[in-house]
Design a protein around this motif. Structure first.
Motif, short mmCIF file in Angstrom:
data_model
loop_
_atom_site.label_atom_id
_atom_site.label_comp_id
_atom_site.label_asym_id
_atom_site.label_seq_id
_atom_site.Cartn_x
_atom_site.Cartn_y
_atom_site.Cartn_z
N GLU A 250 0.83 -1.21 0.00
CA GLU A 250 0.00 0.00 0.00
C GLU A 250 0.87 1.26 0.00
OE1 GLU A 250 -3.96 -1.31 2.40
OE2 GLU A 250 -2.07 -1.53 3.50
N ILE A 251 2.05 1.14 0.56
CA ILE A 251 3.01 2.26 0.54
C ILE A 251 4.37 1.67 0.16
CG2 ILE A 251 4.08 4.14 1.86
CD1 ILE A 251 1.93 3.51 4.08
N VAL A 252 5.01 2.22 -0.86
CA VAL A 252 6.35 1.76 -1.19
C VAL A 252 7.33 2.93 -1.07
CG1 VAL A 252 7.87 0.68 -2.90
CG2 VAL A 252 5.47 -0.05 -2.72
N PHE A 253 8.30 2.75 -0.20
CA PHE A 253 9.34 3.77 -0.03
C PHE A 253 10.44 3.54 -1.06
CE2 PHE A 253 7.29 3.79 4.09
CZ PHE A 253 7.30 5.15 4.43
N ASN A 254 10.99 4.65 -1.54
CA ASN A 254 12.12 4.58 -2.47
C ASN A 254 13.27 5.41 -1.89
OD1 ASN A 254 13.05 6.20 -5.51
ND2 ASN A 254 13.60 4.13 -4.98
N PRO A 255 13.98 4.83 -0.89
CA PRO A 255 15.10 5.56 -0.32
C PRO A 255 16.22 5.64 -1.34
CG PRO A 255 14.69 3.46 0.83
CD PRO A 255 13.84 3.48 -0.36
N SER A 256 16.72 6.84 -1.60
CA SER A 256 17.65 7.02 -2.72
C SER A 256 18.83 7.89 -2.34
CB SER A 256 16.91 7.71 -3.88
OG SER A 256 15.88 6.89 -4.35
N ALA A 257 19.83 7.84 -3.23
CA ALA A 257 20.93 8.78 -3.20
C ALA A 257 21.25 9.01 -4.67
CB ALA A 257 22.13 8.19 -2.47
N THR A 258 20.90 10.16 -5.17
CA THR A 258 21.12 10.39 -6.60
C THR A 258 21.41 11.86 -6.86
OG1 THR A 258 20.28 9.99 -8.83
CG2 THR A 258 18.64 10.59 -7.15
N VAL A 259 22.19 12.09 -7.93
CA VAL A 259 22.68 13.44 -8.20
C VAL A 259 22.05 14.02 -9.46
CG1 VAL A 259 24.89 13.20 -7.00
CG2 VAL A 259 24.70 12.44 -9.36
#
Ligand code: URP
Length: 431
Positions: A250-259
């Protein structure tokens, strides 16, 4: 850390439009903008005291007759590193822990139920360097210091916390993974998800450090909804998003590190598309700031060696199952974004669009299995008038006649068919 040449946010640019045009611009670009909700006094004063942003919104869902609303508050936190990357590892880690704690107190004060932190939140994003040390010293077991620290806050604020860390798996020879630990609101470890797709692009040399994850696409059934975690580069893979949907997220997290130089034009699209295609909420989180490393590294592109990764542009945001999204957090400042959502919204949008009913999983599954086999033959229907070795027309029609019929044949297998043109009887064509 200074960010002198960076714009503050896309929204700030849009607000330069004439006032009468802004509502339409935002509607077209952002969907039904969620309404801002007031900050609690405690959250506002923490933000003031510790110099970070807090924004909060409420997404609209319908009231239903036979189900109670399932309202939860989803939070995301973005930060920059605090100490320089040549400070002792413990100093860097402690500073990040303390900084993140300040923002978590604000999340608690905003009544956040499920909180997502950014990818590898305990460390600088050092994978550009391809050096093992000291960066691997940031790795820790799933039940290590960062989990124990967050478990206390999870209990205190009755909050589920998604904590992406660099994991060292001592049970399997001290191997390293890029892992999200899902900590329950009772301070328990509900489970982990290891990053499925490892980037080999630009300075994201993560394959030097860890392999593709081996935990599938788990969905964690928490007290506040079913939560999935699609870590950073996985957001470029629509099927990765789909798998979490199939498992009921129901909730999808997309933890990121991007430039910015690499991905910024994609940022606002990918997690949002996933919310639309799968009719769940997505929460995209990116760190901020420019991280500079002690030793120079090259990007393998012929350009000069450098110390910087480039600017991590933050802009964390949340999208609802109908594609409406919040404005992003800042590109340059630490921040907390809280979104009040009704989990019933997922089914409401599914009922309208019917994607889950109209999708063709069996068909997709069949082709995907075939495509993964070494003897795969792509299903291509060749226009018999095209020379497939050059892609050019082999026998261009003399007038503007349209091709009428070509029998399907597998690439390179069946003999070429007689070409028939519209307006001609079969067999009557004079060559
Ligand atoms: N951390 C990470 O996977 N970054 C890759 C770059 C991107 O996906 O934008």
């Amino acid at each position: 850390m200074s960010t002198p040449n960076e714009i503050e946010s896309l929204e700030r640019l849009l607000k330069k439009l004439p006032e009468e045009d802004q509502a339409e611009a935002f509607r077209i670009l952002y969907g039904n903008l969620p309404e801002p909700i007031p900050l609690t006094e405690a959250a506002a004063s923490l933000a003031d005291e510790f110099d970070f942003d807090v924004a909060a919104y409420r997404f609209h869902a319908k009231a239903e007759q036979r189900r109670e609303p399932r309202v939860v508050r989803v939070g995301v936190i973005q930060t920059q590193i605090v100490e320089p990357t040549d400070a002792p590892v413990e100093t860097q880690y402690e500073a990040l822990r303390a900084r993140t704690e300040q923002l978590i107190h604000a999340a608690g004060a905003m009544g956040t139920n499920v909180l997502g932190l950014q990818e590898a939140w305990t460390m600088p994003f050092a994978f550009c360097t391809r050096e093992k040390e000291p960066w691997l010293e940031f790795a820790e077991p799933v039940d290590g210091p960062s989990t124990r620290f967050l478990a206390t806050l999870a209990r205190r604020y009755n909050m589920v916390i998604v904590s992406p860390i660099l994991e060292r798996d001592e049970r399997h020879g001290g191997t390293i993974h890029n892992t999200a630990v899902v900590i329950g609101n009772r301070g328990n470890i509900i489970g982990i998800h290891r990053k499925n797709h490892i980037p080999r692009v630009g300075d994201f040399n993560e394959s030097t450090y860890y392999m593709e994850g081996n935990t599938g696409h788990p969905v964690f059934a928490t007290e506040f909804g079913k939560v999935g975690v699609n870590i950073c580069y996985g957001r470029h893979h629509p099927l990765n998003w789909l798998m979490f949907g199939l498992n009921g997220a129901e909730i999808v997290f997309n933890p990121s590190a991007t430039v910015g130089a690499l991905s910024e034009p994609l940022w606002g699209i990918e997690a949002r598309c996933a919310a639309i295609a799968n009719n769940y909420f997505t929460a995209a989180i990116n760190r901020i700031g420019t991280e500079s490393f002690p030793n120079e590294f090259t990007s393998g592109d012929g350009k000069a060696a450098h110390h910087d990764f480039g600017h991590f542009y933050g802009s964390s945001y949340v999208t609802a199952p109908d594609g409406s999204r919040t404005p992003g957090l800042s590109r340059t400042r630490d921040g907390l974004l809280v979104s009040e959502i009704d989990l019933n919204h997922c089914r409401q949008v599914r009922d309208v669009w019917g994607f889950q009913m109209t999708q063709r999983l069996e068909e997709y599954g069949e082709l995907i299995s075939k495509a993964a086999a070494p003897d795969f033959e792509p299903q291509v229907i060749v226009d018999p008038g095209v020379d497939i070795s050059t892609g050019r027309g082999a026998t261009p029609p003399s007038s503007g006649r349209a091709l009428h019929h070509a029998s399907p044949r597998a690439l390179g297998s069946a003999p070429a068919q007689q070409i028939t043109y519209v307006g001609e009887e079969e067999g009557s064509r004079k060559e």
